[in-house]
Write an enzyme that holds these catalytic residues in place. Structure first.
Site, PDB file in Angstrom:
ATOM      1  CG  HIS A 170      -4.827 -45.534  24.408  1.00 32.21           C
ATOM      2  ND1 HIS A 170      -4.352 -45.452  25.696  1.00 32.21           N
ATOM      3  CD2 HIS A 170      -3.828 -45.080  23.607  1.00 32.21           C
ATOM      4  CE1 HIS A 170      -3.119 -44.976  25.672  1.00 32.21           C
ATOM      5  NE2 HIS A 170      -2.783 -44.744  24.419  1.00 32.21           N
ATOM      6  CB  CYS A 181      -6.364 -45.703  31.654  1.00 31.66           C
ATOM      7  SG  CYS A 181      -7.435 -45.407  30.242  1.00 31.66           S
TER       8      CYS A 181
END
Length: 675
Positions: free
Chosen positions: A480, A657
């Site tokens: 990511h 996250c």
């Protein structure tokens, strides 16, 4: 080159003959003709085609509401006498006002022989109606009358064209689903999510026998919009993918209100433009289809889904509660309360143990001149949080959209920690007032790398207003972009700084500590059941340094892309001291943060929630925290360090996250972008 002659009885009206809609009509010397005329159009009659044999001259007479031009231009001396008939003699006819009753206006053409003897005459009875299908073409929130640009779209502050929203919220929480999937309007409040469209007519109480008004769309447009009509307190469906045309009542001098609803967002096979047509049909005879004699067209552009960067004001924060994240949750609650925002907690009965709020969804919004509302984009990851965006967020004035690719195409890169957006930037003279979307993909030469699925990428590209940038993120174990970059607000330069993880900065900090005699300072000392390690041991680990050299080269690749695509200078970038390690899985080596990844933070105005790095302690202070406080303090930002080690970091995630922020929309209106 010929010139047109305006009849002397109607001088000063030449502009009336320059309409965009010209219609050929017939003159008949054998019988009286009745014709329906639409204001703003021009009737064109070929005089030679209807003239009796041996006709050499003609003249025209009409009532006061009728105007005409003879083309080509007769000699000036012929104004008050019969005009010589030529092969290309044409009569252009307009009318000034709508009729009050049927056939209340007349025009006649007289035909003469060479000796000026009358041979015959053609009589035209005329009924004038004013018909206008209107939208908010100037984008000021009001439906104006007959905007000349209503049938075209143009970007920019001097542009034109109406906007329609995808009606993707749910006015009712009972049997929750997006409103565009319902067969009817359940609440009158739902029409505020739609765009008004008005049919304005003026003329006699009814149309001549057999004439019809029909609203119609193409098959492709029917898949992307629906149209409702106002009928008392009800809103019957008029047009959709199954009903492409519908007769509309003519009410004389009156208005009919419609509401247009978007059904689909722009995507790979849909550019966002839709057309709605209103046609006036003329009867020919029994058993013969009617023919259109006038069509008015309006254009809408479906509003794009827009992401919001860290520099916009937060509205509310979302986190999950799990059996092991109480400490994290308590710290987040304290931070959010101190900042004055709302914290929404998704409890275990809903999240089912899935803590990755950032990965499940991305907040954005849609906007039009008359209304806007937030819209959540649900990722295709389909974790245990999958029901949360639909079952909890979808509601009145809170929309929902998703893309559902084949499961075999979905990878970790389809989670939305891999979807970010920059603040507004200017690149080589091109302004991106809403910023640019950022995604992570595989390295261009990789044959087996992971990528964000094409279906999601196509959707993001099709929104147009936040042109995406693809970075290389497949080198990470999770993959990511939020693992190595973030944006924070700043009061100078471009209004923000790009934060990048930097192993080089990490090694520089540790070497300085060693040189200052702090090589024995330990990392992770405060963490139970976690082996601590000294600065000296880290610096002596050649394998770890080689791995971080590789990571730095991957980040540098992305640094160059971001500088080029966002128009950044080195002074716009801050390197954060973060080390990584390579993990092996099925023969693949990918990177993860060695200690809590401080770039994976949450931005709440001037306050930052940062993963507590548990770095080397020097004089009772964490050297990594001290460096972060110094770097962010120079920007006027306040740092709060949050312990996410056990509940997030060890599971390969951090504060960002595990959280998500809905932010206020841009003040800038997307339709004002200069394309």
């Amino acid at each position: 080159m010929t010139r047109d002659l305006l009849s002397p009885a109607h001088t000063g009206c030449l502009q009336d003959f320059s309409s965009r809609y010209t219609r050929t009509c017939r003159l008949d010397a054998e019988q009286v003709q009745s014709l329906l005329y639409v204001l703003g159009t021009t009737l064109k009659a070929n005089l030679n085609r209807s003239a009796p044999p041996k006709t050499k001259y003609f003249s025209v007479k009409c009532t006061d509401n009728v105007q005409y031009i003879i083309s080509p231009l007769p000699q000036a001396s012929s104004y008050l006498s019969p005009v010589r008939l030529k092969d290309n003699s044409v009569l252009l006819i307009t009318m000034k006002e709508a009729s009050t009753q049927e056939n209340d206006n007349k025009l006649s053409v007289w035909y003469y022989a060479a000796n000026k003897k009358v041979l015959d005459k053609a009589i035209l009875h005329l009924t004038a109606v004013d018909i206008s299908l209107d939208v908010d073409a100037d984008r000021d929130g009001f439906v104006e009358k007959n905007n000349p640009n209503k049938n075209a779209w143009k970007w920019g502050p001097r542009g034109h064209g109406a906007v329609v929203l995808v009606n993707c919220d749910s006015e009712t929480l009972y049997r929750r689903k997006p409103d565009y999937k319902r067969e009817r309007i359940l609440k009158s409040s739902d029409v505020k999510d739609m765009s008004p469209m008005v049919l304005r007519t003026k003329g006699p109480p009814k149309l001549p026998e057999g004439y019809k008004l029909v609203l119609h769309i193409s098959q492709s447009d029917g898949e992307n919009i629906r149209v409702f009509i106002t009928s008392g307190e009800r809103y019957p469906l008029v047009l959709n993918s199954e009903v492409l045309s519908k007769e509309i009542p003519y009410l004389g001098t009156d208005e009919i209100m419609f509401y247009v609803e978007g059904v689909s967002f722009p995507d790979k096979d849909f550019d966002g433009l839709v057309h709605i047509n209103l046609s006036l049909l003329e009867p020919i005879g029994e058993g013969i289809p009617e023919t259109p004699i006038f069509t008015d067209t309006v254009v809408f552009r479906v509003a794009p889904w827009i992401m919001t960067p860290n520099t916009l004001e937060p509205v509310e924060v979302f986190v999950c509660s799990t059996k092991d994240n109480y400490k994290f949750l308590s710290s987040m609650q304290s931070l959010v309360d101190r900042c004055g925002y709302k914290l929404n907690i998704c409890y275990e009965y809903m999240n089912r143990g899935d803590r990755w709020m950032q990965d499940e969804l991305e907040f954005g919004y849609i906007d039009s001149p008359h209304h806007s509302f937030p819209v959540v984009l649900d990722s295709p990851r389909n974790g245990k949080l999958d029901d949360f965006p639909y079952d909890v967020l979808l509601g009145p004035d809170f929309g929902y959209v998703t893309r559902v690719p084949s499961r075999k195409d979905v990878s970790s890169l389809d989670s939305f920690g891999n979807l970010e957006v920059s603040p507004p930037v200017t690149v080589n003279g091109k302004h991106y007032p809403l910023g640019r979307i950022i995604i992570g993909v595989a390295f261009p030469t990789a044959s087996k790398g992971r990528n964000m699925t094409k279906m999601v990428q196509n959707f993001l590209w099709a929104q147009t207003v936040q042109e995406p940038i693809a970075l290389y993120s497949d080198w990470l174990e999770v993959g990511h972009v939020d693992e190595f970059m973030s944006f924070v607000p700043a009061k100078d330069r471009k209004g923000f700084r790009l934060l990048l993880a930097s192993p080089d900065a990490g090694y520089k900090l540790f070497k300085n500590l060693q040189n200052d005699g702090h090589g024995d300072a330990m990392l992770f000392e405060e963490i139970p059941d976690q082996d601590s390690i000294s600065v000296n041991e880290i610096l002596d680990d050649k394998q770890l340094q080689a791995e971080n050299n590789y990571v730095q080269s991957c980040i540098d690749w992305n640094r160059d892309v971001l500088k080029r695509e966002l128009g950044l200078d080195d002074e716009d970038i801050i390197d954060l001291p973060i080390l990584f390690k390579l993990l092996e899985y099925r023969g693949q080596y990918r990177a993860a943060a060695y200690y809590p990844d401080m770039v994976n933070l949450i931005v709440l105005g001037r306050n930052l929630g940062i993963p507590k790095p548990f770095g080397p302690q020097v004089n009772g202070v964490c050297a990594l925290e001290q460096e972060m406080v110094s770097l962010m303090g120079n920007l006027g930002l306040t740092c709060t360090f949050i312990d996410d080690f056990a509940s997030y970091h060890k599971l390969l995630g951090e504060v960002h996250c595990g959280s998500n922020v809905r932010r206020a929309p841009f003040d800038f209106k997307w339709w004002n972008i200069e394309m």
